[in-house]
Design an enzyme around this catalytic site. Sequence first.
Site: not given
Length: 608
Positions: A274, A384, A463
Site C-alpha cells: 500500500h 489495514h 484510501h
Amino acid sequence: MDIRQTILAGAVAFAAAASLSSGAMAMGGASGAHVTYPTTGKIGAVIMNPYKIAPLTAVIRNGGYVLTDITVRIVPKEGGQEIKYKVSDAQARTHGGIPVFGLYGGYRNTVEVSYTKTAFGKSEKVSESYKIYAQPASLQQAGYAGVRDSFFKVNVKKVDPEFKDRLILVNNMIAAPADSTRAVWNNPIGGALEWNRYPQNAIIDTTGEIRWYMNPDPIFDFNDIYKAGIMMGFRQNKDGAFTWGYGQRYVKYDLMGREIWNHRLPDGYNDFSHAMDPMQNGHYLVRVASSDVKRPDGKHVRSVRDVIIEVDENGVVVDEWRLFDILDPYRDVVLKALDQGAVCLNIDASKAGQTMTADQLAAQDKNDQFGDIVGSGAGRNWAHVNSVDYDPTDDSIIISSRHQSALIKIGRDKQVKWIMGSPEGWSDKYKDKVLTPVDKDGKPIKCEGSTCEGGFDWSWTQHTGWRIDSKSDKNIFYLSVFDNGDARGMEQPPMPDMKYSRAVIYKIDQKKMTVEQVWEYGKERGHEWYSPVTSLTEYMPDKDSVFVYSATAGAAFNFKTGAFESAPNPFINEFKWGAKEPSLEIQLENTSGYQAMVVDVQKAFNAK
C-alpha cells in the site's frame, strides 16, 4: 593462380598483418581504446531501453562530447500529445548522453533534440532529429489464461485545454496466475505476499496513448519470495525519481529505469503493501508489519498491515509506530459491518454482502486463527493501513486505517492527536480525540451515531488520507481522502447497488478539534463510480486541482449469482479546486487498478 591459391594467399597476408599488429601491441602496449558503433546523428549511438525495465526509453550517447543546454521533444503522432522537456547537465552526465522518454510503442518516432556539445575547448550548438523505432508495448508474463491483453484500453471522455499536457502513471495489476500463488509467508495463512500479482504499470497521455511502461522482469520474480509481491505505493520524489515497494522490498528508480536503490525490508519487519511516503527530511515512511509480536495472551504472531517504520536512504530504521500498541486493536464495530466479499484486494464474490458476527470474531481467538483475515487483535487484519503521510509542522504522521474507517494523526511520542472518523466504538482513552463535525460557519452539525445532518459524512473504508501541504499550516489541516464507501454508516445497505464512493476534502481545525467537509464528488455518480477497494484522491498544486482515481469502479457484478462478470473499468478524473464537474475524465477498460497519479517530466529530467 587459381581461386584456391588466391584465397590461401589472402589468408596468409591477413595472418601476417595480424601478427605484426599483435607484436606491436605487445612491445608498445595498446595505443588507446577505440570505440566503434553505428551513429545516426552528430553524437553517439542510440541505446534502447538502457536499464532493461523501461522499453519506451532510450539514451542518445554523448559520443565523447560534453553535452549541455539539452532539450528533447518527442514529435507527436497526428492529433497526439507532445512531450517536451529540458535535461539538466547532471542528468546528461548520469545517463552518458541524452535521456529520451515518451516514445510511442510499435512506431518509428521522430525525436528532436537541441544541445551544445563541447570537446577540446570548442563548443557547437546543434539541433537535429532522430528516427527511433520502439517495439509495441507488451508484457512477457501477461500471456496466460484469463488475460485479454498486456495493457488496458483507454477511453478518453473529456479533456479541458488546461489539462491536455497531463501524463498519468497508472499503477495496476493483472489477475494472479497459477505460479504467483505458491509462496505462503504467514503460517498458517499468508500475509501481504498472498497478494502476488504481476505488475501493470504504465504512463498514459491525455489522448489515451501509452508513453512509458515497466517491464518488471529484471527486478520481479514470482518464484523468489524476496522479489515478489504487488507493486504499490508509487510516489514521485522531489528529485523526480519514483519510490514504491512490493512484498519484502522497497525501492527507488528514476523514470529511465535506472536503479537508485533496491532494499530488502529490515529483518524485524515483513510484508510491505500500500504505502511508502517520502518525508521532507529525506527519510521514508513505509507501511509494513512486524515479524514477531508478543500478544497480551503470550502468543507470538506476525502482525498484518499495522506497523509504520521510518527509514533513511541507507535502510536504517530511524523510528517505528506499532499501531497495535498505540490504538485499540479490539475496536470491532467496523469489522462487523464490512462486506466480506471485498476486503481490499481479497475479493471473494461468494461472500458479497456477508458481514462478521461477534461470535465469529470471538472464535478466532478460541481457535488460534491468525493471518490476513479480518479480525481483532494483533496477528489479524484489524487495521489495514493503506496510506501514511507526514506533517512537518508538528512531527506527526497521518494514517488511513481501512478497517477502522478512520484517519488518525499520531505524534512522534506515539500519542493520538486526533481521529477523523465515526465516534462509535472508541474506548474512553480515545473519545476526546474524535473530531467534531461543523458547518462552514463553524457551528456543530447534529450527528446521531455514525450519521450526520447537513451533507456531512465520515469516510468509510477509505484510501489515501493525505495532507494538502500548500493549503495547510500549523493550525488548519486540509485532508484529501478517497472515501470508498463500504459499511457506510456502520451498515450494509438494503441493496448492493446503493453503494457509492466519494472523493472528499476535509478542513480540520486542530486547535478547536473540528472538521468541516469542504468538497465532495462521487455520490451523484452512484454505483457506476463505486470502488469497493483501492483508489486515490490527491491535490495537485501546479494547477490548483484535485486528481482522483476510482480504481475498481465499473465492474459488472451479478447480484443474483454473486459473481463478477467483468474486470473493473476504472475512472480517472481531475477537478479544478472547488469544481462540481471534472475537467478531465478517462476511463480504463478491463483492469484492476490500485492508484494513478500525475507525472512531472520536467522534475524527472531537470534534477541536479
